[in-house]
Motif scaffolding. Structure first.
Motif, PDB file in Angstrom:
ATOM      1  N   LEU A   9      26.757 -27.255 -37.618  1.00 34.53           N
ATOM      2  CA  LEU A   9      27.294 -25.901 -37.756  1.00 34.53           C
ATOM      3  C   LEU A   9      27.795 -25.321 -36.436  1.00 34.53           C
ATOM      4  O   LEU A   9      28.446 -24.280 -36.435  1.00 34.53           O
ATOM      5  N   THR A  10      27.469 -25.972 -35.325  1.00 35.56           N
ATOM      6  CA  THR A  10      27.963 -25.466 -34.041  1.00 35.56           C
ATOM      7  C   THR A  10      29.486 -25.545 -33.963  1.00 35.56           C
ATOM      8  O   THR A  10      30.134 -24.677 -33.367  1.00 35.56           O
ATOM      9  N   ALA A  11      30.080 -26.560 -34.548  1.00 34.19           N
ATOM     10  CA  ALA A  11      31.538 -26.710 -34.509  1.00 34.19           C
ATOM     11  C   ALA A  11      32.257 -25.566 -35.211  1.00 34.19           C
ATOM     12  O   ALA A  11      33.136 -24.924 -34.622  1.00 34.19           O
ATOM     13  N   PRO A  12      31.926 -25.256 -36.475  1.00 33.22           N
ATOM     14  CA  PRO A  12      32.604 -24.107 -37.094  1.00 33.22           C
ATOM     15  C   PRO A  12      32.267 -22.785 -36.424  1.00 33.22           C
ATOM     16  O   PRO A  12      33.109 -21.876 -36.365  1.00 33.22           O
ATOM     17  N   LEU A  13      31.043 -22.664 -35.890  1.00 34.22           N
ATOM     18  CA  LEU A  13      30.689 -21.443 -35.169  1.00 34.22           C
ATOM     19  C   LEU A  13      31.567 -21.265 -33.932  1.00 34.22           C
ATOM     20  O   LEU A  13      32.076 -20.178 -33.654  1.00 34.22           O
ATOM     21  N   THR A  14      31.757 -22.364 -33.195  1.00 31.20           N
ATOM     22  CA  THR A  14      32.611 -22.295 -32.005  1.00 31.20           C
ATOM     23  C   THR A  14      34.052 -21.962 -32.379  1.00 31.20           C
ATOM     24  O   THR A  14      34.693 -21.117 -31.744  1.00 31.20           O
TER      25      THR A  14
ATOM     26  N   THR B 205      30.710 -28.397 -29.973  1.00 37.36           N
ATOM     27  CA  THR B 205      31.388 -27.278 -29.304  1.00 37.36           C
ATOM     28  C   THR B 205      32.812 -27.651 -28.919  1.00 37.36           C
ATOM     29  O   THR B 205      33.745 -26.864 -29.104  1.00 37.36           O
ATOM     30  N   LEU B 206      32.979 -28.838 -28.389  1.00 38.93           N
ATOM     31  CA  LEU B 206      34.326 -29.288 -28.019  1.00 38.93           C
ATOM     32  C   LEU B 206      35.216 -29.404 -29.259  1.00 38.93           C
ATOM     33  O   LEU B 206      36.398 -29.042 -29.219  1.00 38.93           O
ATOM     34  N   ILE B 207      34.650 -29.903 -30.360  1.00 38.31           N
ATOM     35  CA  ILE B 207      35.436 -30.008 -31.598  1.00 38.31           C
ATOM     36  C   ILE B 207      35.892 -28.621 -32.051  1.00 38.31           C
ATOM     37  O   ILE B 207      37.059 -28.408 -32.375  1.00 38.31           O
ATOM     38  N   GLY B 208      34.956 -27.673 -32.077  1.00 39.80           N
ATOM     39  CA  GLY B 208      35.317 -26.324 -32.510  1.00 39.80           C
ATOM     40  C   GLY B 208      36.342 -25.672 -31.610  1.00 39.80           C
ATOM     41  O   GLY B 208      37.273 -25.015 -32.083  1.00 39.80           O
ATOM     42  N   ALA B 209      36.200 -25.870 -30.287  1.00 38.14           N
ATOM     43  CA  ALA B 209      37.152 -25.271 -29.354  1.00 38.14           C
ATOM     44  C   ALA B 209      38.535 -25.889 -29.501  1.00 38.14           C
ATOM     45  O   ALA B 209      39.553 -25.182 -29.512  1.00 38.14           O
ATOM     46  N   VAL B 210      38.581 -27.219 -29.635  1.00 37.95           N
ATOM     47  CA  VAL B 210      39.877 -27.894 -29.782  1.00 37.95           C
ATOM     48  C   VAL B 210      40.561 -27.480 -31.074  1.00 37.95           C
ATOM     49  O   VAL B 210      41.774 -27.222 -31.109  1.00 37.95           O
ATOM     50  N   VAL B 211      39.799 -27.408 -32.157  1.00 37.01           N
ATOM     51  CA  VAL B 211      40.393 -26.996 -33.437  1.00 37.01           C
ATOM     52  C   VAL B 211      40.891 -25.559 -33.343  1.00 37.01           C
ATOM     53  O   VAL B 211      41.975 -25.226 -33.846  1.00 37.01           O
ATOM     54  N   GLY B 212      40.119 -24.685 -32.700  1.00 38.29           N
ATOM     55  CA  GLY B 212      40.564 -23.303 -32.561  1.00 38.29           C
ATOM     56  C   GLY B 212      41.844 -23.170 -31.764  1.00 38.29           C
ATOM     57  O   GLY B 212      42.738 -22.411 -32.116  1.00 38.29           O
TER      58      GLY B 212
ATOM     59  N   ARG C 152      34.236 -19.991 -23.774  1.00 36.36           N
ATOM     60  CA  ARG C 152      33.260 -20.382 -24.784  1.00 36.36           C
ATOM     61  C   ARG C 152      32.694 -21.782 -24.493  1.00 36.36           C
ATOM     62  O   ARG C 152      31.475 -21.994 -24.535  1.00 36.36           O
ATOM     63  N   VAL C 153      33.558 -22.726 -24.183  1.00 36.70           N
ATOM     64  CA  VAL C 153      33.097 -24.080 -23.880  1.00 36.70           C
ATOM     65  C   VAL C 153      32.220 -24.068 -22.632  1.00 36.70           C
ATOM     66  O   VAL C 153      31.163 -24.722 -22.588  1.00 36.70           O
TER      67      VAL C 153
END
Length: 417
Positions: free
Chosen positions: A50-55, A146-153, A74-75
């Motif tokens: 869930l950290t990825a969608p949260l990020t 976290t990196l996945i969420g940031a990159v997707v964002g 954020r990262v």
């Protein structure tokens, strides 16, 4: 026929609602969070990453510029929190006193790495990682998520560029100008009337409340400025930002002078009570003059929110004609008030203040004054950018960007924005 018109407006209302910041933010955030979660399920060892969608949810913003800046901070905050948690897990483990030290250390590290509003996120990341048993695996999994969420964002705004909020900022500026116009018209209508000083003071309070409107317009303009930065769909974003910002600055000065004018009217009403605010002839001229200036204020707002086109040329011509007419009426008012002072010199200071304040508004709205102001502001901002990023500035000079900017500057072809 009314039903047809009603249904015809539905698509327009839908499109306007779709461009609303709340709707755009909701759809963009939900899309990015969902994609980040799907990717994290495949790449992270955690069963519920869930950290990825949260990020992604926290990184994605309405503008691309805000997304990039928030994504980096954020990262940094999450990575810093994970490193602090790893250090604590190796040294002391999880106890009540180590948790207190962990929070203090995490907040201190957050300030050191300058993550701004994400300082609490450093402590949150550290506590989440420290609270599990397999610290090493969870720590690296959290970094990956976290990196996945940031990159997707970031990718969400790059592949689907966010809307440019210049139109909304322009509507806010025009709305402010129309509120100024309404107040001027009411003050003009009361200029020749026998009004109590309390009513004139009420107009002064209305003028003071315009400060709140300026704050709201400034917020809309800041959002528009962010949407122009680093946006691949925008050319000459600097020029657009400077045009809107200097336009709002001019309107803000006009509202300040209008507040001073309302104060002069209040003082004059107290001094002449129970007589009219102005003698009949002077009052009629004041009403005419304020009406003309009010129209010029709206024309100025239309001019600064209109692109360089035939519409901008017609708006500038209309503003120039209105200012010329208002200047003639101002000279007429000066002569009428001079004759009044010769008959009764008790209020000459207030009469002079009224003429002075009106002249200041006309000077601020003058098109030549605005052209000079734009050139000075463009030079100032360009100089600051060259000082901050000298290498990038040299690269732009080699690519010819400054020349394109100069060709689009106001006054380069005899026109002003």
């Amino acid at each position: 026929m009314p039903d047809v018109r009603k249904w015809a407006t539905v698509p327009t209302r839908f499109l306007k609602r779709y461009r609303d910041p709340i709707v755009v933010q909701t759809l963009r955030s939900a899309t990015a969070a969902t994609i980040a979660y799907v990717l994290a399920l495949r790449l992270s060892p955690e069963p519920a990453p869930l950290t990825a969608p949260l990020t992604a949810l926290l990184v994605v913003q309405v503008t691309l510029y805000a997304t990039l800046t928030n994504g980096i901070r954020r990262v940094n905050s999450v990575v810093a929190g994970v490193l602090v948690a790893i250090a604590f897990s190796l040294l002391v483990g999880l106890t009540w006193w180590s948790l207190a030290l962990l929070i203090v250390a995490s907040l201190a590290v957050g300030h050191l790495v300058r993550v701004d509003e994400y300082v609490p996120e450093v402590a949150i990341s550290a506590m989440l990682v420290l609270g599990v048993t397999t610290v090493g695996d969870t720590a690296w999994a959290r970094v990956v998520e976290t990196l996945i969420g940031a990159v997707v964002g970031l990718a969400c705004n790059v592949l689907l560029p966010p809307p440019v909020w210049v139109d909304e900022a322009g509507e806010s500026i025009e709305g402010l100008a129309r509120r100024v116009r309404q107040l001027m018209l009411r003050m003009g209508e009361e200029a020749a009337g026998r009004i109590p000083w309390q009513q004139a003071a009420a107009r002064l309070h209305e003028a003071r409340r315009l400060d709140h409107d300026i704050v709201e317009v400034d917020a809309a303009l800041r959002q528009a400025e962010d949407s122009l930065r680093l946006n691949p769909r925008v050319k000459e974003g600097l020029l657009h930002r400077v045009v809107l910002r200097t336009g709002l600055d001019t309107l803000e000065i006009c509202t300040v002078v209008l507040r001073v004018l309302a104060r002069s009217f209040t003082d004059l009403a107290k001094a002449r009570d129970p007589d009219p605010l102005f003698p009949p002839e002077a009052g009629a001229v004041v009403e005419e003059l304020l009406s003309q200036i009010a129209d010029a204020v709206v024309s100025f707002a239309v001019l600064v929110t209109t692109d360089l086109s035939l519409s901008a040329e017609s708006a500038e011509a209309r503003l120039t004609a209105e200012l010329h007419t208002a200047a003639g009426t101002r000279d007429k008012l000066a002569l009428v008030l001079r004759d009044e002072v010769e008959r009764d010199a008790r209020h000459w200071q207030l009469y002079g203040a009224v003429v002075t304040e009106v002249n200041r508004i006309l000077d601020e709205l003058d098109t030549e004054h605005r052209s000079r102001r734009l050139l000075e502001e463009l030079d100032r901002v360009s100089g600051e950018q060259r000082a901050k990023l000298p290498r990038l500035s040299r690269l732009r000079e080699r690519l010819g960007v400054p020349e394109r900017l100069r060709r689009n500057r106001p006054g380069a072809d005899g026109r002003s924005l």
